[in-house]
Design an enzyme around this catalytic site. Structure first.
Site, PDB file in Angstrom:
ATOM      1  N   GLU A   1       0.830  -1.225   0.000  1.00  0.00           N
ATOM      2  CA  GLU A   1       0.000   0.000   0.000  1.00  0.00           C
ATOM      3  C   GLU A   1       0.852   1.258   0.000  1.00  0.00           C
ATOM      4  OE1 GLU A   1      -2.847  -0.623   3.218  1.00  0.00           O
ATOM      5  OE2 GLU A   1      -4.104  -1.771   1.851  1.00  0.00           O
TER       6      GLU A   1
ATOM      7  N   GLU B   1      -5.582  -8.332  -1.345  1.00  0.00           N
ATOM      8  CA  GLU B   1      -6.262  -8.213  -0.045  1.00  0.00           C
ATOM      9  C   GLU B   1      -7.718  -7.908  -0.298  1.00  0.00           C
ATOM     10  OE1 GLU B   1      -4.737  -5.632   3.036  1.00  0.00           O
ATOM     11  OE2 GLU B   1      -2.659  -6.059   2.451  1.00  0.00           O
TER      12      GLU B   1
HETATM   13  C1  BG6 Z   1      -4.593  -3.124   4.637  1.00  0.00           C
HETATM   14  C2  BG6 Z   1      -3.253  -3.561   5.152  1.00  0.00           C
HETATM   15  O1  BG6 Z   1      -4.663  -1.751   4.763  1.00  0.00           O
HETATM   16  O2  BG6 Z   1      -5.739  -3.526   5.305  1.00  0.00           O
HETATM   17  C3  BG6 Z   1      -3.284  -4.678   6.166  1.00  0.00           C
HETATM   18  O3  BG6 Z   1      -2.378  -3.881   4.095  1.00  0.00           O
HETATM   19  C4  BG6 Z   1      -4.474  -4.495   7.067  1.00  0.00           C
HETATM   20  O4  BG6 Z   1      -2.055  -4.693   6.836  1.00  0.00           O
HETATM   21  C5  BG6 Z   1      -5.729  -4.595   6.225  1.00  0.00           C
HETATM   22  O5  BG6 Z   1      -4.519  -5.375   8.129  1.00  0.00           O
HETATM   23  C6  BG6 Z   1      -7.020  -4.520   7.006  1.00  0.00           C
HETATM   24  O6  BG6 Z   1      -7.039  -3.391   7.808  1.00  0.00           O
HETATM   25  P1  BG6 Z   1      -7.308  -3.490   9.368  1.00  0.00           P
HETATM   26  O7  BG6 Z   1      -7.106  -2.116   9.872  1.00  0.00           O
HETATM   27  O8  BG6 Z   1      -8.695  -3.966   9.512  1.00  0.00           O
HETATM   28  O9  BG6 Z   1      -6.306  -4.449   9.883  1.00  0.00           O
END
Ligand code: BG6
Length: 488
Positions: free
Chosen positions: A175, A387
């Site tokens: 990111e 993701e």
């Molecule tokens: C992304 C990141 O922003 O979202 C992860 O690459 C992160 O590291 C994921 O865990 C989900 O976000 P969160 O804040 O729910 O953990």
């Protein structure tokens, strides 16, 4: 048509959110090791001098460091063909600037990759997932210092040379666009290791939302990171021409809240700065024209973008565009519009969408739209969703079962959306869900915000025995993979 035969199915984690063992076998401190947890209403805090009493979630995380064999076996049982993980920079170079790499750290990832191979799982490795060694923050000022480019490239070389026959798929920075997303210090700290001296020296808790923020340093730091990434891509291809090396963008798709042309233009500007800028630099190898205007209007001196650097960016373009996709947000010029959003980003509320308990608006159609827009923008570049997932509170029943149909209900239409996008002609090559096993949230530092198909008995008060158990979604995802995305 559906998903191609060799489509990569799997899940994604980050070292700092799952490994724990934060000082074991020679590892040095990294940024997340300095952060305490929060929740949906309370930002995480930075506590400068690691305090024995405070609870730092990354210190033990979910103990993947000692349990990776069990976890990878469970991923294999679901049928994973790819597993995205990060190497923790501080395990390899504990201070970021050490002469020699730490052999114990290198051996750990050898063992993890060997375990993947045993199960026929392809590793997809992020070199830096919000894990900049703490010493780089305090001694160098993070990526605002050009010396850090060389430190990163040295680290990348060590990894590429060591694992060149074990890992084919690589991502440079997770990111990378996070520092552009909001006028707060979280992005520069997580993404670039930049913190203002006054904050570093502080002796009390600082909510991450209150960290100081300097626009000039942020964009200089980001530029240095682009250069570091491009040099790593070039180097990786020299070490093994078969490497597929990608960027990684937090794609927060935006819609104008209304058809008011003022909203449409505001939305275009947000989309350009947040989503398109970094992708353009890494895929096309040059700064997009809209950024020159942005720099001018924000009084940013761009002399750091040298002719030599421009050449490096051109030579180090990525082989694939990868991104995270969780939600969409609206943009409007109406300051009174209701706001919604997570700990790392905010937008105007979309009246047509529902949101998670953390205010992340659920929008599967937006994924199909995003994939098409990205393909239109980068027509010759394969795409991967690295993701996507649903953070939720889970309830363990008396018999130990966990009925997480809300998670299945999130994934099903997102997978359908990818299938539609493939029908639209989008060259999508893989999908890794976020947190196939529960882990520490990056935004809130919580365990309670669970993403996994696999439950981990670990809680925000530090209790729990780290045991793993399958949620209902485990068998569901297994079926999805076995049917190559047909049986949803
Ligand atoms: C992304 C990141 O922003 O979202 C992860 O690459 C992160 O590291 C994921 O865990 C989900 O976000 P969160 O804040 O729910 O953990």
């Amino acid at each position: 048509m559906g998903f191609p035969k060799n489509f990569l199915w799997g899940g994604a984690v980050a070292a700092n959110q799952c490994e724990g063992a934060y000082l074991e076998d020679g590892k040095g401190l990294s940024v997340p090791d300095m952060l305490l947890g929060g929740d949906v209403n309370t930002p995480r805090t930075f506590l400068p001098k690691t305090d024995e009493i405070a609870f730092y979630p990354s210190h033990e995380a979910i103990d993947f460091y000692h349990r990776y064999k069990e976890d990878i076996a469970l991923f294999a049982e679901m049928g994973f063909t790819v597993f995205r993980l990060s190497i923790n920079w501080g395990r390899i170079y504990p201070n970021g600037d050490d002469e020699e790499p730490n052999e114990e750290g290198l051996a750990f990832y050898d063992a993890v990759f060997d375990e993947c191979e045993k199960h026929g799982i392809e590793p997809l490795v992020t070199l830096c997932h919000y894990e900049i060694p703490w010493n780089i923050v305090t001694k160098y000022g993070g990526f605002s210092n050009r010396e850090v480019i060389d430190l990163f490239v040295k680290y990348a070389r060590t990894c590429f040379e060591r694992y060149k026959d074990k890992v084919k798929y690589w991502l440079t920075f997770n990111e990378i666009n996070i520092p552009c997303m909001h006028a707060g210090g979280i992005g520069p700290l997580y993404g670039l290791g930049i913190m203002e001296e006054e904050d570093i020296q502080s002796d009390h808790h600082i909510p991450l939302t209150e960290l100081k923020y300097n626009l000039q340093r942020t964009f200089e730091g980001l530029h240095n990171e682009f250069v570091a990434s491009a040099l790593a891509v070039k180097l990786g291809h020299e070490i093994n021409p078969d490497f597929m090396i990608g960027n990684m963008i937090a794609h927060e798709t935006t819609y104008p809240l209304t058809p008011n042309p003022k909203d449409v233009l505001a939305c275009m500007n947000v989309d350009d700065l947040h989503n398109n800028f970094c992708g353009d630099v890494q895929v096309r190898g040059e700064y997009p024209s809209f950024m020159w205007r942005y720099f001018k209007e924000n009084g940013i001196d761009t002399s750091f973008i040298t002719e030599e650097d421009k050449k490096i960016l051109k030579e180090g373009t990525v082989d694939m565009y990868t991104f995270s996709y969780y939600m969409t947000n609206c943009v409007t010029v109406d300051e009174k519009a209701e706001k919604i959003g997570g700990n790392m980003s905010m937008g105007a509320k979309n009246p047509y969408l529902k949101a998670s308990d953390w205010g992340w608006q659920i929008d599967p159609d937006g994924l199909r739209y995003t994939l098409n827009v990205l393909h239109g923008r980068y027509p010759h570049t394969p795409l991967m969703v690295v993701e996507n997932g649903f953070g939720a509170f889970d309830v363990v029943e008396e018999d130990g079962s966990i009925h997480d149909e809300y998670r299945i209900n999130y994934f099903r239409p997102h997978i359908e959306a990818m299938r539609e996008a493939i029908e639209d002609g989008v060259p999508l090559i893989g999908y890794t869900t976020w947190g196939p096993i529960d882990l520490v949230s990056a935004g809130t530092g919580q365990y309670a915000k669970r993403y996994g198909f696999i439950y981990v008995d670990r809680h925000d008060d530090g209790t729990g025995d780290f045991s793993r158990s399958k949620k209902d979604s485990f068998d569901w995802y297994k079926k999805v993979i076995a049917s190559n995305g047909e049986d949803l």
